[in-house]
Design a protein around this motif. Structure first.
Motif, PDB file in Angstrom:
ATOM      1  N   TYR A 208       1.147  -1.294  -0.189  1.00  0.00           N
ATOM      2  CA  TYR A 208      -0.001   0.143  -0.346  1.00  0.00           C
ATOM      3  C   TYR A 208       0.848   1.421   0.353  1.00  0.00           C
ATOM      4  N   ALA A 209       1.816   1.320   0.817  1.00  0.00           N
ATOM      5  CA  ALA A 209       3.222   2.754   0.407  1.00  0.00           C
ATOM      6  C   ALA A 209       3.661   2.118  -0.347  1.00  0.00           C
ATOM      7  N   ALA A 210       3.668   2.050  -1.095  1.00  0.00           N
ATOM      8  CA  ALA A 210       4.630   1.631  -2.905  1.00  0.00           C
ATOM      9  C   ALA A 210       3.569   2.273  -3.724  1.00  0.00           C
TER      10      ALA A 210
ATOM     11  N   GLU B 116       3.546   6.072  -5.564  1.00  0.00           N
ATOM     12  CA  GLU B 116       3.273   5.026  -7.093  1.00  0.00           C
ATOM     13  C   GLU B 116       2.231   6.280  -8.113  1.00  0.00           C
ATOM     14  N   ILE B 117       1.007   6.497  -6.866  1.00  0.00           N
ATOM     15  CA  ILE B 117       0.078   6.924  -6.730  1.00  0.00           C
ATOM     16  C   ILE B 117       0.385   9.225  -7.270  1.00  0.00           C
ATOM     17  N   GLY B 118       1.095   8.747  -6.482  1.00  0.00           N
ATOM     18  CA  GLY B 118       1.906  10.173  -5.885  1.00  0.00           C
ATOM     19  C   GLY B 118       2.166  10.883  -7.328  1.00  0.00           C
ATOM     20  N   LEU B 119       3.839  10.207  -7.417  1.00  0.00           N
ATOM     21  CA  LEU B 119       4.150  10.374  -8.824  1.00  0.00           C
ATOM     22  C   LEU B 119       3.053  11.120 -10.022  1.00  0.00           C
ATOM     23  N   GLY B 120       2.047   9.905 -10.282  1.00  0.00           N
ATOM     24  CA  GLY B 120       1.040   9.864 -11.332  1.00  0.00           C
ATOM     25  C   GLY B 120       0.497  11.481 -11.030  1.00  0.00           C
ATOM     26  N   VAL B 121       0.116  12.274  -9.795  1.00  0.00           N
ATOM     27  CA  VAL B 121      -0.897  13.616  -9.763  1.00  0.00           C
ATOM     28  C   VAL B 121       0.628  14.425  -9.583  1.00  0.00           C
ATOM     29  N   ALA B 122       1.443  14.395  -8.886  1.00  0.00           N
ATOM     30  CA  ALA B 122       2.800  15.544  -9.379  1.00  0.00           C
ATOM     31  C   ALA B 122       2.921  15.440 -10.683  1.00  0.00           C
ATOM     32  N   GLN B 123       2.427  14.981 -11.976  1.00  0.00           N
ATOM     33  CA  GLN B 123       2.734  14.822 -13.431  1.00  0.00           C
ATOM     34  C   GLN B 123       2.415  15.596 -13.879  1.00  0.00           C
ATOM     35  N   GLY B 124       0.780  15.921 -13.637  1.00  0.00           N
ATOM     36  CA  GLY B 124       0.171  16.686 -14.051  1.00  0.00           C
ATOM     37  C   GLY B 124      -0.420  15.972 -15.243  1.00  0.00           C
TER      38      GLY B 124
ATOM     39  N   LEU C 155       2.825   7.654 -18.794  1.00  0.00           N
ATOM     40  CA  LEU C 155       1.964   6.479 -18.565  1.00  0.00           C
ATOM     41  C   LEU C 155       2.686   5.330 -18.548  1.00  0.00           C
ATOM     42  N   ARG C 156       3.498   4.352 -19.011  1.00  0.00           N
ATOM     43  CA  ARG C 156       3.862   3.210 -19.168  1.00  0.00           C
ATOM     44  C   ARG C 156       4.438   2.788 -17.853  1.00  0.00           C
ATOM     45  N   ALA C 157       5.211   4.282 -17.753  1.00  0.00           N
ATOM     46  CA  ALA C 157       6.294   3.413 -16.411  1.00  0.00           C
ATOM     47  C   ALA C 157       5.441   3.622 -15.207  1.00  0.00           C
ATOM     48  N   ARG C 158       4.165   4.732 -14.718  1.00  0.00           N
ATOM     49  CA  ARG C 158       3.408   4.403 -14.117  1.00  0.00           C
ATOM     50  C   ARG C 158       2.252   3.277 -14.119  1.00  0.00           C
TER      51      ARG C 158
ATOM     52  N   GLY D   8       3.359  -3.086 -10.114  1.00  0.00           N
ATOM     53  CA  GLY D   8       4.668  -3.602  -9.275  1.00  0.00           C
ATOM     54  C   GLY D   8       4.268  -3.441  -7.342  1.00  0.00           C
ATOM     55  N   ALA D   9       4.101  -3.056  -7.008  1.00  0.00           N
ATOM     56  CA  ALA D   9       3.330  -2.366  -5.990  1.00  0.00           C
ATOM     57  C   ALA D   9       2.370  -3.360  -5.542  1.00  0.00           C
ATOM     58  N   LEU D  10       1.978  -3.281  -6.382  1.00  0.00           N
ATOM     59  CA  LEU D  10       0.477  -4.329  -5.413  1.00  0.00           C
ATOM     60  C   LEU D  10       1.118  -6.162  -5.775  1.00  0.00           C
ATOM     61  N   GLY D  11       2.410  -6.048  -6.594  1.00  0.00           N
ATOM     62  CA  GLY D  11       3.554  -7.572  -6.880  1.00  0.00           C
ATOM     63  C   GLY D  11       2.337  -8.309  -7.139  1.00  0.00           C
TER      64      GLY D  11
END
Length: 273
Positions: free
Chosen positions: A32-34, A38-46, A55-58, A64-67
């Protein structure tokens, strides 16, 4: 997601297998932390989130975060012509209409991790907390599945996007199903491909847990997004396999829809008869 047609399906939350293999609480917390990161990075990218590499990276980061392990099979490049004469080729090469079976909200993430495209999604997704914001910034288009009067406009918009060279992802089944075959494909968005002279690429999505077919990721009935997310996050050994088939080209939406569904569901046994 199809905007029209019967959406009632025999698949309900009861069709979802409980994950017998779960990660311990510490690993669940780490996931959940990971995911939050990742969601934070997506929001920051605007608005930059809509760029293909971002988009592919996020998307890959969320998996990956969800395993969830992504298993991508090589694409088939040869185009097959379906009965009917395809429209004449244009100076600008059209995009591709990507059509896939629909099992889970995770389908979109998995497909974007393979090929970042414009997603045609149901209106409700745009209203989900956080996910809706990310979807809008990623360039998704939202439709009202109950709005039959909106259907011609939706088809025209998809055709326009395809003509401009953008690829569009749609789920022609009317709702999510626990098995690959699911319900029959709706034909409306295939008309957009026919009008634009764009190829249709069928894609099969399957989920596995420890190598065995699994419905753990299925998102069915009136289940909440939070409950589905929690089941996925705590599952051990979950994998998604994305199989892209040969593109189809034709001018008859009925033929295109029938052939795409046959290709996607080939050799699959439906969970319900």
């Amino acid at each position: 997601m199809s905007p029209a047609g019967d959406r009632a399906a025999p698949c309900t939350p009861a069709c979802v297998t409980g994950s017998a293999s779960r990660v311990p609480p510490a690993e669940l917390a780490r996931r959940y932390a990971a995911l939050s990161y990742e969601i934070g990075l997506g929001v920051a990218q605007g608005e930059r989130l809509a760029e293909p590499h971002a988009l592919r990276a996020r998307a890959r980061g969320i998996l990956g975060a969800l395993g969830v392990r992504l298993e991508e099979e090589p694409k088939t490049l040869t185009v097959r012509t379906v009965n009917g004469t395809p429209p004449e080729s244009r100076r600008t090469r059209p995009g591709t209409l990507i059509v896939a079976n629909h099992i889970s909200w995770l389908d979109v993430v998995s497909l974007l991790a393979v090929e970042p495209v414009t997603v045609l999604a149901k209106r409700e997704v745009g209203q989900w907390p956080v996910v809706g914001t990310l979807a809008r910034r990623a360039g998704s288009q939202f439709i009202d599945r109950d709005g039959l009067r909106q259907l011609p406009t939706t088809v025209a918009d998809v055709a326009s996007a395809l003509r401009s060279g953008r690829s569009v992802l749609v789920f022609p089944q009317a709702t999510t199903w626990c098995s690959v075959p699911g319900g029959r494909f709706r034909r409306a968005t295939f008309q957009a491909a026919a009008d634009a002279g764009a190829p249709v690429r069928p894609v099969t999505i399957r989920y596995y847990q420890h190598g065995t077919r699994s419905t753990t990721a299925a998102f069915l009935g009136d289940e909440s997004f939070g409950a589905s997310l929690h089941r996925v996050a705590r599952a051990r050994g979950l994998a998604v396999r994305v199989t892209a088939h040969a593109p189809l080209l034709g001018s008859d939406r009925r033929e295109l829809a029938a052939e795409a569904q046959a290709v996607i569901g080939a050799h699959e046994m439906p969970a319900h008869v």
